[in-house]
Enzyme design. Structure first.
Site, PDB file in Angstrom:
ATOM      1  N   GLU A  97       3.220  12.250 -33.222  1.00 42.67           N
ATOM      2  CA  GLU A  97       3.644  13.073 -34.202  1.00 42.67           C
ATOM      3  C   GLU A  97       2.505  13.466 -35.339  1.00 42.67           C
ATOM      4  OE1 GLU A  97       7.238  11.634 -36.326  1.00 42.67           O
ATOM      5  OE2 GLU A  97       8.062  10.667 -34.481  1.00 42.67           O
ATOM      6  N   ASP A 172      12.316   5.912 -32.980  1.00 39.65           N
ATOM      7  CA  ASP A 172      13.712   5.887 -33.628  1.00 39.65           C
ATOM      8  C   ASP A 172      14.569   7.025 -33.451  1.00 39.65           C
ATOM      9  OD1 ASP A 172      12.368   7.717 -35.170  1.00 39.65           O
ATOM     10  OD2 ASP A 172      12.254   6.830 -37.111  1.00 39.65           O
ATOM     11  N   HIS A 431      14.308  -2.441 -33.746  1.00 40.02           N
ATOM     12  CA  HIS A 431      12.796  -2.528 -33.776  1.00 40.02           C
ATOM     13  C   HIS A 431      12.678  -4.010 -34.327  1.00 40.02           C
ATOM     14  CE1 HIS A 431      12.646   1.769 -33.234  1.00 40.02           C
ATOM     15  NE2 HIS A 431      13.055   1.727 -34.650  1.00 40.02           N
TER      16      HIS A 431
END
Length: 773
Positions: A97, A172, A431
């Site tokens: 990203e 996520d 996580h």
């Protein structure tokens, strides 16, 4: 020109003679003819001369030479072919990203990988329309985000020339959705094993992730898509009504509406609060030469509240001497466990309370630490694990590394290696907790590579993590009961016996040592001091306390807290006053409408259940279309009702009561983006505006005529002054509260104290009440 033509003529003659020399080979020599035909047109002059000599003098030798040349030719052709193949070795393409993350990961993976960034989302719902086909199972209508065309074309080109493509967006729901959109645009099979995830950007974590790629988790994608569609249905359905009935530019959302209601409910509690009087009696005592404090407990063995002055007088009448008897000494050992490592919300809360970071700033700096910092000769390294999490779990590898560090630095007694941590109810546990990627990167060791904000946050995370892996602190506590004529005082003391986790994370008060005492001993009174107090209203929410309450009731997720707080401020539904949220008139209007016509949107239980349904979609136990449909059907009925029953709210200009000092027309009160202000009614011919002063409901303590109003200095600092200025020159940096000091009759003020709290004190410094957070 003549010279130019001569040169050209000479060039043509030379060229013609050279061509004749080339074509001079005897026709009858078949083998030589074939060899000549195969040769390239780029023969050197030496090669041509050798061929000519062979053909005229020794035909037999020429045949042999031609065969040798033909045999050697493949070798000369293959050499450039090898170079060409070497220059086009295909690499594995990795898409992340962030450009900063791409830089770090490419160093870890080596030359066989090329890492590029999508710079966040590349597809999204249209902004101009709902972009959800309600009649067709809520099918979302995605488009490429405007302005990302060149980036998308570049990614397509890179993917076409790559050996394999790996999608390594954040671990996520949103990161999974980004990978899914990338797969769609690049024509990748979502069932192929092209998805890699890592919780920390370290060399080992990244390389291990590429050893076990997986396919895109479509359940995670569905959960994120369902949330996005629900938010779009709410926002794009209610917002047009707000625009039509109240004011353009307004919006409503699932989480932001609940946050706004919490703030307004708290403000209503504050406005309805009635202070109540109460008293305390504090004493100082002495055993030998050592002094210690004590507090009034009760009468005749029972606890008693001091509600009024007469109660205090009754107690004081019983105290006839300076001698008090020690009735009981209670000694205990108390253990205080280490705090858990940070989740997103607890990090945001501690950052606000300890280093004065807003939620948005906390997440921005944490993102920098996660993506990596260049640590001199050690290269670029990710310093913390993924910062959007609701889990307090720590991996066994990280626990072992922490234990090794703690034992070598503090000793075996300080390590609690192997203990298990239980997550809070409702945690997704996708996580680990937020922790340093490498515990050996202590804040002191890497301080010179970090800027001021990065170091503050990293120190907070590192200290909390290491402390969470250490043993409890042990205190020796003492409680002493004193009495005289049935009047009971208590005194508490404590001393650190073993500091444990406090060696790196000291969150306890200082030692309160008491002199050695035993039952039956006599102690002397030094002083007894009664004090009057008034109960305080509940405090307004700060960013930290609002995030805490949202997490406690189960509304929102780690990634939504900071954007939610930003939205309600940007829409001017609330404003920050002394770092506390205060609702605006516009916020109250919007909240009242949403509460009346869309009760489920602000129903905490309903929203919590919706969050659980989205978690079920993520785990594959529910279908996202059914979850959205169960919400939308009753919501659609509420929309129809709101469209017909909500009356248009005219936010009319109010008369200001005075005329414009420029053109003489009447001034009015308008509502703008940043609240109310005075403006000339002759707009646009006259553009005169003035700020509105705010009365605090207190009469000036100096002239006893004018109202105390809130003003701002040239440096935008708030202070308080009399509305009759310059006739009355009263000013105060602290807010007067309308009560007088019980000791000197000077006015009392509300003073800000460290940690975000407030305290009522005498403006003359003779009196103070207890602090309120």
């Amino acid at each position: 020109m003549t010279i130019l033509y001569r040169k050209l003529a000479l060039y043509m003659v030379a060229t013609t003679s050279e061509e004749k020399a080339v074509t001079k080979t005897p026709v009858k020599k078949t083998a030589a003819k074939k060899a000549t035909a195969k040769k390239t047109t780029t023969k050197t002059a030496a090669t041509k001369t050798a061929a000519k000599a062979t053909s005229t003098k020794k035909p037999a030798v020429k045949k042999a030479a031609t065969k040798a040349a033909a045999a050697k030719k493949p070798t000369s052709v293959k050499k450039p072919a090898k170079k060409k193949a070497a220059s086009k070795i295909k690499k594995n393409l990795v898409i992340v990203e962030s450009p900063a993350k791409a830089k770090t990961i490419e160093k870890y993976l080596g030359r066989n990988y090329r890492v590029v960034a999508s710079v966040g989302h590349i597809r999204d719902l249209k902004k101009s329309t709902m972009s959800v086909d309600i009649e067709n199972d809520y099918e979302p209508q995605y488009i490429n985000i405007r302005g990302k065309g060149p980036l998308i074309n570049s990614l397509k080109k890179e993917a076409k020339n790559a050996k394999a493509v790996y999608l390594a967006s954040d671990p996520d729901r949103e990161g999974e959705a980004i990978s899914w959109h990338l797969a769609h645009i690049l024509g990748l099979d979502v069932h192929d094993k092209n998805r890699v995830v890592f919780n920390e950007i370290t060399k080992d974590a990244v390389k291990d992730a590429f050893k076990e790629p997986r396919s895109i988790d479509l359940d995670l994608v569905d959960a994120q898509q369902a949330r996005r569609i629900l938010d779009r249905l709410v926002g794009y359905s209610i917002s047009p009504i707000l625009w039509k009935k109240i004011k353009k530019g307004l919006s409503a959302g699932r989480v932001q509406s609940i946050a706004l209601k919490l703030i307004i409910d708290r403000e209503n509690e504050i406005n309805a609060f009635i202070p109540e009087e109460y008293w305390s009696i504090e004493g100082d005592f002495k055993k030998g030469t050592k002094k210690f404090p004590g507090s009034f407990y009760g009468l005749d063995g029972k606890k008693k509240k001091l509600e009024k002055n007469s109660d205090v007088l009754e107690v004081m009448a019983r105290l006839t001497s300076d001698d008090f008897t020690v009735d009981k000494v209670d000694k205990k050992e108390r253990r205080r466990n280490a705090p858990l490592p940070y989740t997103t919300s607890s990090l945001q809360q501690d950052s606000a309370n300890k280093i004065n970071f807003r939620a948005r700033k906390t997440m921005s700096v944490a993102q920098q630490l996660y993506e990596g910092i260049t640590l001199g000769p050690n290269g670029h390294q990710g310093l913390i694990t993924y910062m959007r999490t609701d889990s307090t779990r720590i991996s066994p590898v990280a626990q072992a590394a922490a234990a090794s560090y703690i034992v070598s630095t503090f000793g075996e007694a300080y390590s609690k290696h192997g203990s298990k941590v239980k997550n809070v109810a409702g945690a997704q546990d996708a996580h680990e907790a937020i922790r340093p990627s490498n515990v050996l990167n202590t804040p002191e060791n890497i301080a010179k590579y970090l800027d001021k904000d990065q170091l503050k946050l990293y120190r907070l995370i590192w200290n909390r993590f290491v402390a969470s892996q250490m043993t409890p602190a042990v205190f020796d506590t003492v409680k002493v009961n004193l009495s005289q004529n049935g009047v009971m005082f208590t005194s508490n003391g404590s001393q650190v016996k073993f500091d444990g986790y406090m060696a790196v994370y000291n969150d306890a008060d200082k030692n309160k040592m008491l002199p050695e005492m035993a039952a039956g001993d006599l102690v002397k009174k030094v002083s007894i001091k009664p004090e009057q107090h008034f109960t305080q209203p509940p405090a307004r929410y700060s960013e930290a306390t609002l995030i805490k309450i949202l997490e406690e009731i189960g509304v929102g997720r780690p990634s939504t807290y900071a954007p939610t707080l930003e939205t309600i401020q940007r829409r001017y539904y609330v404003k920050l006053s002394a770092k506390r949220f205060e609702p605006t008139e516009l916020g109250e209007i919007v909240n009242n409408m949403v509460v009346e016509f869309f009760p489920n949107i602000v129903n905490t239980a309903f929203t919590v259940e919706m969050e659980r349904s989205l978690d079920d979609v993520e785990h594959g136990s529910r279908q996202w279309v059914k979850v959205v449909d169960e919400f939308y059907r009753p919501f659609a009925l509420e929309l129809e009702k709101a469209e017909t029953e909500i009356e248009k709210i005219q936010i009319k200009d109010e008369p200001a009561g005075f005329d414009c000092d420029i053109c003489g027309h009447a001034m009015v009160i308008k509502l703008g983006k940043y609240g109310k202000f005075y403006a000339c009614s002759n707009f646009p011919d006259c553009r005169n505006t003035k700020a509105i002063v705010k009365e605090i409901g207190v009469i000036c303590p100096t002239c006893h005529e004018g109202q105390v109003i809130e003003r701002k200095s040239k440096r935008n600092r708030i202070f308080y002054g009399c509305a009759r200025y310059p006739d009355c020159e009263f000013t105060s940096w602290d807010k007067p509260i309308g009560r007088d000091c019980p000791k000197c009759n000077q006015f009392l003020v509300e003073k800000k104290v460290r940690g975000g709290g407030k305290q009522v004190v005498c403006s003359n410094g003779d009196y103070e009440e207890e602090k309120v957070k």
